[in-house]
Design a protein around this motif. Structure first.
Motif, short mmCIF file in Angstrom:
data_model
loop_
_atom_site.label_atom_id
_atom_site.label_comp_id
_atom_site.label_asym_id
_atom_site.label_seq_id
_atom_site.Cartn_x
_atom_site.Cartn_y
_atom_site.Cartn_z
N TYR A 1 0.10 -0.92 -11.30
CA TYR A 1 0.91 -1.91 -10.88
C TYR A 1 0.53 -2.66 -9.45
O TYR A 1 0.37 -3.65 -9.11
CB TYR A 1 2.43 -1.98 -11.01
CG TYR A 1 3.33 -2.91 -10.66
CD1 TYR A 1 3.23 -4.28 -11.16
CD2 TYR A 1 4.00 -2.81 -9.41
CE1 TYR A 1 4.14 -5.23 -10.89
CE2 TYR A 1 4.73 -3.83 -8.82
CZ TYR A 1 4.91 -4.98 -9.78
OH TYR A 1 5.75 -6.18 -9.30
N ILE A 2 0.66 -1.64 -8.58
CA ILE A 2 0.29 -1.94 -7.15
C ILE A 2 -1.15 -2.56 -7.08
O ILE A 2 -1.28 -3.24 -6.38
CB ILE A 2 0.30 -0.41 -6.34
CG1 ILE A 2 1.97 -0.11 -6.08
CG2 ILE A 2 -0.26 -0.92 -4.99
CD1 ILE A 2 2.07 1.11 -5.47
N GLU A 3 -1.97 -1.83 -7.87
CA GLU A 3 -3.38 -2.59 -7.82
C GLU A 3 -3.45 -3.91 -8.42
O GLU A 3 -4.11 -4.78 -7.59
CB GLU A 3 -4.20 -1.91 -8.95
CG GLU A 3 -4.88 -0.81 -8.35
CD GLU A 3 -5.98 0.00 -9.32
OE1 GLU A 3 -6.74 -0.80 -9.93
OE2 GLU A 3 -5.65 1.36 -9.56
N GLN A 4 -2.64 -4.19 -9.44
CA GLN A 4 -2.62 -5.68 -9.79
C GLN A 4 -1.99 -6.68 -8.57
O GLN A 4 -2.12 -7.58 -8.62
CB GLN A 4 -1.67 -5.80 -11.16
CG GLN A 4 -2.74 -5.24 -12.32
CD GLN A 4 -1.83 -5.42 -13.64
OE1 GLN A 4 -0.67 -5.58 -13.62
NE2 GLN A 4 -2.70 -5.37 -14.51
N ASN B 1 -7.07 3.95 -0.91
CA ASN B 1 -7.80 3.04 -1.43
C ASN B 1 -7.74 2.33 -2.68
O ASN B 1 -6.78 2.73 -3.36
CB ASN B 1 -9.25 3.20 -0.94
CG ASN B 1 -9.72 4.39 -1.93
OD1 ASN B 1 -9.49 4.52 -2.95
ND2 ASN B 1 -10.25 5.30 -1.30
N ASP B 2 -8.39 1.61 -3.32
CA ASP B 2 -8.28 1.03 -4.70
C ASP B 2 -8.03 1.84 -5.74
O ASP B 2 -7.64 1.36 -6.93
CB ASP B 2 -9.25 -0.30 -4.90
CG ASP B 2 -9.14 -1.74 -3.86
OD1 ASP B 2 -8.08 -1.48 -3.27
OD2 ASP B 2 -10.07 -2.00 -3.85
N GLN B 3 -8.73 3.07 -5.32
CA GLN B 3 -8.55 4.14 -6.52
C GLN B 3 -8.28 5.37 -6.28
O GLN B 3 -8.36 6.48 -7.02
CB GLN B 3 -10.15 4.05 -7.15
CG GLN B 3 -10.73 2.75 -7.31
CD GLN B 3 -12.28 3.03 -7.82
OE1 GLN B 3 -12.91 3.67 -7.43
NE2 GLN B 3 -12.69 1.99 -8.45
N ASP C 1 0.74 -1.06 -0.06
CA ASP C 1 -0.08 0.02 -0.09
C ASP C 1 0.90 1.17 0.06
O ASP C 1 0.26 2.44 -0.05
CB ASP C 1 -1.21 -0.04 1.26
CG ASP C 1 -0.48 -0.12 2.56
OD1 ASP C 1 0.97 -0.09 2.52
OD2 ASP C 1 -0.76 0.19 3.61
N HIS C 2 2.14 0.97 -0.17
CA HIS C 2 3.07 2.31 -0.17
C HIS C 2 4.54 1.86 -0.61
O HIS C 2 4.86 0.85 -0.65
CB HIS C 2 3.09 2.93 1.21
CG HIS C 2 3.95 2.08 2.12
ND1 HIS C 2 3.32 0.93 2.95
CD2 HIS C 2 5.04 2.02 2.81
CE1 HIS C 2 4.08 0.44 3.56
NE2 HIS C 2 5.31 1.24 3.58
#
Length: 80
Positions: free
Chosen positions: A70-73, A22-24, A5-6
């Motif tokens: 990329y972090i999301e994936q 958050n996710d977005q 997350d960071h």
């Protein structure tokens, strides 16, 4: 598995912290916790809004955005 997350970002001899709020929504802040880039998803309308408070080259802003995706994936559940 723990979620990513960071990330610490070093650019032009300055350190920044990229946080996935958050996710977005993403926030890149300087060492004084001042926001320098904010990335927001527009929700149902789709697309993204990017607010930049400092002078960053367009390719750096694009790279930060791609890294956010990329972090999301990386945080998606693996399907076996």
């Amino acid at each position: 598995m723990p979620r990513v997350d960071h990330a610490k970002v070093v650019y032009d001899k300055n350190e920044y912290l990229l946080v996935m709020q958050n996710d977005q929504n993403y926030l890149l802040s300087d060492k004084y916790s001042k926001a320098v880039i904010q990335i927001f998803h527009r929700g149902l309308v789709g697309g993204w809004d990017i607010e930049v408070m400092n002078d960053f080259a367009p390719e750096i802003i694009c790279g930060i955005f791609v890294f956010c995706k990329y972090i999301e994936q990386e945080n998606e559940f693996s399907i076996v």
